[in-house]
Write a protein that holds these residues in place. Sequence first.
Motif, PDB file in Angstrom:
ATOM      1  N   GLY A  19      -1.197   5.319   3.530  1.00 40.74           N
ATOM      2  CA  GLY A  19      -2.160   6.242   4.014  1.00 40.74           C
ATOM      3  C   GLY A  19      -3.397   6.501   2.695  1.00 40.74           C
ATOM      4  N   GLU A  20      -2.903   5.871   1.506  1.00 38.71           N
ATOM      5  CA  GLU A  20      -3.567   5.851   0.371  1.00 38.71           C
ATOM      6  C   GLU A  20      -4.354   4.628   0.117  1.00 38.71           C
ATOM      7  N   ALA A  21      -5.468   4.655  -0.891  1.00 37.69           N
ATOM      8  CA  ALA A  21      -6.095   3.501  -1.144  1.00 37.69           C
ATOM      9  C   ALA A  21      -5.822   2.997  -2.488  1.00 37.69           C
ATOM     10  N   VAL A  22      -4.292   3.063  -2.993  1.00 42.37           N
ATOM     11  CA  VAL A  22      -3.866   2.366  -4.098  1.00 42.37           C
ATOM     12  C   VAL A  22      -2.363   1.872  -3.468  1.00 42.37           C
ATOM     13  N   SER A  23      -1.844   0.828  -4.316  1.00 39.48           N
ATOM     14  CA  SER A  23      -0.524   0.375  -4.233  1.00 39.48           C
ATOM     15  C   SER A  23       0.521   1.300  -4.576  1.00 39.48           C
ATOM     16  N   MET A  24       1.794   1.279  -4.102  1.00 38.93           N
ATOM     17  CA  MET A  24       2.698   2.012  -4.550  1.00 38.93           C
ATOM     18  C   MET A  24       2.708   2.071  -6.244  1.00 38.93           C
ATOM     19  N   THR A  25       2.686   0.579  -6.934  1.00 38.62           N
ATOM     20  CA  THR A  25       2.880   0.634  -8.164  1.00 38.62           C
ATOM     21  C   THR A  25       1.464   1.151  -8.884  1.00 38.62           C
ATOM     22  N   GLN A  54       0.797  -1.103   0.068  1.00 36.06           N
ATOM     23  CA  GLN A  54      -0.084   0.093   0.096  1.00 36.06           C
ATOM     24  C   GLN A  54       0.884   1.222   0.076  1.00 36.06           C
ATOM     25  N   TYR A  55       0.369   2.370  -0.706  1.00 33.98           N
ATOM     26  CA  TYR A  55       1.006   3.510  -0.612  1.00 33.98           C
ATOM     27  C   TYR A  55       0.651   4.130   0.545  1.00 33.98           C
TER      28      TYR A  55
END
Length: 182
Positions: free
Chosen positions: A22-28, A19-20
């Motif tokens: 605190g965000e709702a997306v992965s790093m990639t 996970q990135y």
Amino acid sequence: MSGLVDEIFQVFREYGSGQYLGEAVSMTEHMLQSAYAAERDGAAPTLVTAALLHDYGHFIHDLPEDAAEHGIDTRHEEVAHAFLSEHFGPEVAEPIRLHVAAKRYLCAVDPSYLGELSPASVHSLDLQGGPYSPAEVAEFEASPYANDAVRLRRYDDAGKVAGLRTPDLEHYRPDLEAARRT
Ligand code: FE
């Protein structure tokens, strides 16, 4: 030619699914969404490459992933710059090095910008030193890469949309190859 890009994509596959923070997306997903925003904006291959690789430092620094939660600034922009400047020119490496500076700059010059930041990005702003002073604003604007750094920052901020479909990594291989230092 393709050895470097293969190595970079392998690092994405190894470290990018987390996970990135605190965000709702992965790093990639985050970095692909940033590259996609650059592509749709008509950015040059060097700036698309910068967008795709801007958080590469998060993959290769040796601090824990939740460092920010413990009040540690990983200086990921400098980590990325140290590696990427060996392989790419300043059109790629400098906007990446300046993408945190661009956040501090925008917070100082654009009153509405702070309100557009995600909560995690507001939190890290404190760790990164907060909005720039007028002297720091002037120093930032003097960089020949300030404009591209601000553009990259906007792509970064746009890359946090849960579920957004983007092209895959391979789609960006030609941009990376074109942006490589020769
Ligand atoms: Fe980012």
